[in-house]
Design a protein around this motif. Structure first.
Motif, short mmCIF file in Angstrom:
data_model
loop_
_atom_site.label_atom_id
_atom_site.label_comp_id
_atom_site.label_asym_id
_atom_site.label_seq_id
_atom_site.Cartn_x
_atom_site.Cartn_y
_atom_site.Cartn_z
N LEU A 1 3.16 5.13 3.95
CA LEU A 1 3.73 4.02 3.19
C LEU A 1 3.26 4.05 1.74
CD1 LEU A 1 3.33 1.13 5.79
CD2 LEU A 1 5.44 2.26 5.12
N LYS A 2 2.02 4.46 1.53
CA LYS A 2 1.49 4.54 0.17
C LYS A 2 2.16 5.68 -0.60
CE LYS A 2 -2.80 4.00 -2.28
NZ LYS A 2 -4.22 3.83 -2.21
N ASP A 3 2.35 6.82 0.06
CA ASP A 3 3.01 7.96 -0.59
C ASP A 3 4.46 7.65 -0.93
OD1 ASP A 3 0.69 9.39 -0.39
OD2 ASP A 3 1.27 10.45 1.45
N ALA A 4 5.10 6.82 -0.09
CA ALA A 4 6.50 6.45 -0.34
C ALA A 4 6.62 5.39 -1.42
CB ALA A 4 7.13 5.95 0.96
N GLY A 5 5.50 4.81 -1.84
CA GLY A 5 5.53 3.78 -2.88
C GLY A 5 5.86 2.40 -2.36
N ILE A 6 5.76 2.20 -1.05
CA ILE A 6 6.07 0.89 -0.47
C ILE A 6 4.90 -0.06 -0.67
CG2 ILE A 6 6.59 -0.31 1.68
CD1 ILE A 6 8.12 2.20 2.54
N ILE A 7 3.68 0.45 -0.53
CA ILE A 7 2.50 -0.37 -0.83
C ILE A 7 1.72 0.32 -1.94
CG2 ILE A 7 2.30 -1.43 1.44
CD1 ILE A 7 0.10 0.55 2.10
N ARG A 8 1.03 -0.49 -2.74
CA ARG A 8 0.23 0.07 -3.83
C ARG A 8 -1.21 0.25 -3.40
NH1 ARG A 8 1.96 -3.40 -8.99
NH2 ARG A 8 4.14 -2.87 -9.01
N ARG A 9 -1.88 -0.88 -3.19
CA ARG A 9 -3.28 -0.84 -2.80
C ARG A 9 -3.41 -1.20 -1.33
NH1 ARG A 9 -2.93 -3.89 -6.87
NH2 ARG A 9 -3.23 -3.02 -8.92
N PHE A 10 -4.21 -0.46 -0.63
CA PHE A 10 -4.43 -0.73 0.78
C PHE A 10 -5.46 -1.84 0.92
CE2 PHE A 10 -6.84 0.30 4.70
CZ PHE A 10 -5.84 -0.06 5.59
N LYS A 11 -5.13 -2.88 1.66
CA LYS A 11 -6.06 -3.98 1.89
C LYS A 11 -6.76 -3.73 3.22
CE LYS A 11 -3.31 -7.13 -0.89
NZ LYS A 11 -2.45 -8.30 -0.90
N ASN A 12 -6.70 -4.68 4.16
CA ASN A 12 -7.34 -4.49 5.46
C ASN A 12 -6.38 -3.96 6.52
OD1 ASN A 12 -9.01 -7.26 4.42
ND2 ASN A 12 -10.15 -5.48 5.06
N GLY A 13 -5.14 -3.76 6.16
CA GLY A 13 -4.16 -3.25 7.11
C GLY A 13 -2.76 -3.55 6.62
N VAL A 14 -1.77 -3.11 7.40
CA VAL A 14 -0.37 -3.34 7.06
C VAL A 14 0.27 -4.14 8.18
CG1 VAL A 14 1.86 -2.25 6.64
CG2 VAL A 14 -0.19 -1.26 5.68
N ARG A 15 1.04 -5.15 7.81
CA ARG A 15 1.73 -5.98 8.79
C ARG A 15 3.21 -5.97 8.47
NH1 ARG A 15 1.22 -9.87 12.55
NH2 ARG A 15 2.41 -11.78 12.28
N LEU A 16 4.03 -5.70 9.47
CA LEU A 16 5.48 -5.64 9.28
C LEU A 16 6.09 -7.02 9.46
CD1 LEU A 16 6.54 -2.40 11.14
CD2 LEU A 16 6.36 -2.76 8.70
N LEU A 17 7.01 -7.37 8.57
CA LEU A 17 7.76 -8.62 8.67
C LEU A 17 9.23 -8.30 8.90
CD1 LEU A 17 6.05 -10.65 5.82
CD2 LEU A 17 5.47 -10.58 8.23
N SER A 18 9.96 -9.24 9.46
CA SER A 18 11.30 -8.96 9.97
C SER A 18 12.41 -9.06 8.92
CB SER A 18 11.62 -9.92 11.11
OG SER A 18 11.69 -11.24 10.60
N ASP A 19 12.08 -9.26 7.68
CA ASP A 19 13.11 -9.44 6.66
C ASP A 19 13.91 -8.15 6.47
OD1 ASP A 19 14.48 -10.88 4.74
OD2 ASP A 19 13.20 -10.17 3.12
N GLY A 20 15.22 -8.23 6.59
CA GLY A 20 16.07 -7.05 6.45
C GLY A 20 16.39 -6.41 7.79
N GLU A 21 17.21 -5.37 7.75
CA GLU A 21 17.63 -4.68 8.97
C GLU A 21 17.05 -3.27 9.01
OE1 GLU A 21 19.33 -5.72 11.68
OE2 GLU A 21 19.17 -7.70 10.76
N LEU A 22 16.72 -2.82 10.20
CA LEU A 22 16.21 -1.47 10.41
C LEU A 22 17.23 -0.71 11.26
CD1 LEU A 22 13.67 0.27 9.84
CD2 LEU A 22 12.89 -0.35 12.12
#
Length: 154
Positions: free
Chosen positions: A101-122
């Protein structure tokens, strides 16, 4: 009327007060600060001082606390992940983790973890190795055949 003829209306602007420029100016010598005392010195501002009255920060009760062990998570929406997949920034052949996710530029700084939210369609089938996801996000991921692996330590 030409641009060089434009002027402010009469009384629209005032000249700044030039303090400490002689007794004839009206604000000479002490410069409008009075005589002696703490407030006449430079660099003094008595923030929170209310003239001897109990200050508001002491009148009001203390409330709440700061949890030193609280964990903050990077929140990522499913729509944002799908945009990265469509743009070719995120490789979905391998499992998607924080580094991906960091390499893709989706997150900048890593905090304590990543949490997915349902906004949008997959639309893509993706295997996630992340800290967590909302219930709706889990159902959306499993609906397209994806999977979420949450580590035991969290």
């Amino acid at each position: 009327m030409k641009l060089n003829e434009l002027r402010d209306h009469e009384g629209a602007t005032k000249n700044r007060k030039r303090i400490g420029r002689g007794i004839g100016s009206g604000t000479g010598k002490t410069g409008g600060c009075g005589v002696k005392g703490q407030k006449s010195r430079s660099g003094v501002s008595l923030n929170g001082f209310e003239g001897g009255q109990m200050p508001i920060y002491r009148r009001l009760p203390k409330r709440g606390f700061k949890n030193l062990f609280a964990k903050t998570y990077n929140e990522v929406s499913l729509g944002r992940i799908q945009l990265a997949v469509d743009a070719g920034k995120l490789n979905i052949e391998k499992s998607v983790d924080v580094a991906a996710l960091k390499d893709a530029g989706i997150i900048r700084r890593f905090k304590n973890g990543v949490r997915l939210l349902s906004d949008g369609e997959l639309k893509s089938k993706i295997v996630f190795n992340i800290s967590g996801a909302s219930k709706v996000a889990r159902t959306k991921i499993e609906k397209v055949g994806g999977q979420i692996n949450v580590p035991e330590s969290i």
